[in-house]
Design a protein around this motif. Structure first.
Motif, short mmCIF file in Angstrom:
data_model
loop_
_atom_site.label_atom_id
_atom_site.label_comp_id
_atom_site.label_asym_id
_atom_site.label_seq_id
_atom_site.Cartn_x
_atom_site.Cartn_y
_atom_site.Cartn_z
N ALA A 1 0.83 -1.21 0.00
CA ALA A 1 0.00 0.00 0.00
C ALA A 1 0.86 1.26 0.00
O ALA A 1 0.45 2.29 -0.52
CB ALA A 1 -0.93 -0.02 1.20
N ALA A 2 2.05 1.18 0.59
CA ALA A 2 2.91 2.36 0.67
C ALA A 2 3.70 2.60 -0.61
O ALA A 2 4.26 3.67 -0.80
CB ALA A 2 3.88 2.20 1.84
N GLU A 3 3.75 1.61 -1.48
CA GLU A 3 4.56 1.72 -2.69
C GLU A 3 3.81 2.51 -3.76
O GLU A 3 2.74 2.13 -4.19
CB GLU A 3 4.89 0.32 -3.21
N GLU A 4 4.37 3.63 -4.16
CA GLU A 4 3.80 4.45 -5.23
C GLU A 4 4.25 3.89 -6.56
O GLU A 4 5.45 3.78 -6.81
CB GLU A 4 4.26 5.90 -5.10
N LEU A 5 3.31 3.53 -7.41
CA LEU A 5 3.65 2.98 -8.72
C LEU A 5 3.17 3.92 -9.81
O LEU A 5 2.16 4.59 -9.67
CB LEU A 5 3.00 1.60 -8.90
N SER A 6 3.90 3.93 -10.89
CA SER A 6 3.54 4.72 -12.05
C SER A 6 2.89 3.78 -13.07
O SER A 6 3.58 3.12 -13.85
CB SER A 6 4.79 5.39 -12.63
N TRP A 7 1.57 3.71 -13.03
CA TRP A 7 0.83 2.80 -13.90
C TRP A 7 0.72 3.40 -15.30
O TRP A 7 0.57 4.60 -15.46
CB TRP A 7 -0.57 2.56 -13.34
N GLU B 1 -3.18 -2.34 -17.06
CA GLU B 1 -2.15 -1.35 -16.80
C GLU B 1 -0.96 -2.08 -16.22
O GLU B 1 -1.11 -3.09 -15.53
CB GLU B 1 -2.65 -0.30 -15.80
N VAL B 2 0.23 -1.58 -16.50
CA VAL B 2 1.46 -2.17 -15.98
C VAL B 2 2.28 -1.10 -15.25
O VAL B 2 2.15 0.09 -15.55
CB VAL B 2 2.31 -2.84 -17.09
N ALA B 3 3.08 -1.55 -14.32
CA ALA B 3 3.97 -0.66 -13.59
C ALA B 3 5.23 -1.43 -13.23
O ALA B 3 5.20 -2.65 -13.04
CB ALA B 3 3.30 -0.13 -12.32
N ASP B 4 6.34 -0.73 -13.14
CA ASP B 4 7.59 -1.34 -12.72
C ASP B 4 7.58 -1.46 -11.20
O ASP B 4 7.44 -0.46 -10.50
CB ASP B 4 8.79 -0.50 -13.16
N VAL C 1 9.59 -3.45 -7.73
CA VAL C 1 10.99 -3.60 -7.31
C VAL C 1 11.71 -4.68 -8.11
O VAL C 1 12.76 -4.44 -8.67
CB VAL C 1 11.07 -3.90 -5.80
N ARG C 2 11.15 -5.88 -8.18
CA ARG C 2 11.82 -6.99 -8.87
C ARG C 2 10.91 -7.62 -9.92
O ARG C 2 11.12 -8.78 -10.28
CB ARG C 2 12.25 -8.05 -7.87
N ALA C 3 9.91 -6.90 -10.40
CA ALA C 3 8.93 -7.51 -11.30
C ALA C 3 8.17 -6.42 -12.05
O ALA C 3 8.41 -5.24 -11.86
CB ALA C 3 7.95 -8.37 -10.50
N ILE C 4 7.26 -6.88 -12.89
CA ILE C 4 6.31 -5.99 -13.55
C ILE C 4 4.94 -6.28 -12.93
O ILE C 4 4.51 -7.43 -12.88
CB ILE C 4 6.26 -6.25 -15.08
N CYS C 5 4.29 -5.25 -12.43
CA CYS C 5 2.96 -5.41 -11.83
C CYS C 5 1.91 -5.15 -12.89
O CYS C 5 2.08 -4.29 -13.75
CB CYS C 5 2.79 -4.44 -10.67
N VAL C 6 0.83 -5.91 -12.82
CA VAL C 6 -0.24 -5.84 -13.82
C VAL C 6 -1.57 -5.73 -13.07
O VAL C 6 -1.79 -6.42 -12.08
CB VAL C 6 -0.25 -7.11 -14.71
N ARG C 7 -2.46 -4.85 -13.56
CA ARG C 7 -3.79 -4.73 -12.95
C ARG C 7 -4.83 -4.44 -14.01
O ARG C 7 -4.52 -4.01 -15.13
CB ARG C 7 -3.82 -3.65 -11.87
N ASP C 8 -6.07 -4.65 -13.66
CA ASP C 8 -7.21 -4.39 -14.52
C ASP C 8 -7.52 -2.89 -14.49
O ASP C 8 -7.77 -2.33 -13.42
CB ASP C 8 -8.42 -5.18 -14.00
N SER C 9 -7.51 -2.24 -15.65
CA SER C 9 -7.75 -0.80 -15.67
C SER C 9 -9.19 -0.43 -15.35
O SER C 9 -9.47 0.71 -14.98
CB SER C 9 -7.35 -0.22 -17.03
N THR D 1 -9.35 -0.76 -10.62
CA THR D 1 -8.01 -0.57 -10.06
C THR D 1 -7.97 -0.80 -8.55
O THR D 1 -6.90 -0.82 -7.96
CB THR D 1 -7.47 0.84 -10.38
N SER D 2 -9.13 -1.00 -7.92
CA SER D 2 -9.14 -1.28 -6.48
C SER D 2 -8.79 -2.74 -6.19
O SER D 2 -8.44 -3.08 -5.07
CB SER D 2 -10.50 -0.94 -5.88
N ARG D 3 -8.89 -3.59 -7.20
CA ARG D 3 -8.54 -5.00 -7.01
C ARG D 3 -7.02 -5.14 -6.94
O ARG D 3 -6.29 -4.33 -7.51
CB ARG D 3 -9.09 -5.83 -8.16
N PRO D 4 -6.54 -6.18 -6.29
CA PRO D 4 -5.09 -6.36 -6.19
C PRO D 4 -4.43 -6.59 -7.56
O PRO D 4 -5.02 -7.20 -8.44
CB PRO D 4 -4.94 -7.62 -5.34
N ALA D 5 -3.23 -6.08 -7.69
CA ALA D 5 -2.43 -6.33 -8.89
C ALA D 5 -1.71 -7.66 -8.72
O ALA D 5 -1.60 -8.18 -7.62
CB ALA D 5 -1.41 -5.20 -9.06
#
Length: 65
Positions: free
Chosen positions: A7-13, A28-31, A33-41, A44-48
């Motif tokens: 929750a504290a991690e700010e991502l640039s989606w 949507e994707v975001a960089d 720490v060690r991966a690429i995060c993916v979420r449903d645009s 966006t309240s659902r977990p990535a």
């Protein structure tokens, strides 16, 4: 890999430039720490979820062919 952003991690989606303005079936994707995060645009309240950077690169390269 199951590294969801904290929750504290700010991502640039970002979305693909091929996505329409209506916000249809997009991801949507975001960089992370060690991966690429993916979420449903559309929800966006659902977990990535995340995938290893190498796996994401291989997927994008294959999809671009």
């Amino acid at each position: 890999m199951n590294e969801t952003p904290s929750a504290a991690e700010e991502l640039s989606w970002r979305k693909s430039s091929y996505s329409g303005g209506a916000g249809g079936e997009c991801v949507e994707v975001a960089d992370c720490v060690r991966a690429i995060c993916v979420r449903d645009s559309k929800d966006t309240s659902r977990p990535a979820f995340s995938v290893a950077t190498a796996a994401w690169t291989a997927f994008v390269s294959f999809a671009a062919q």
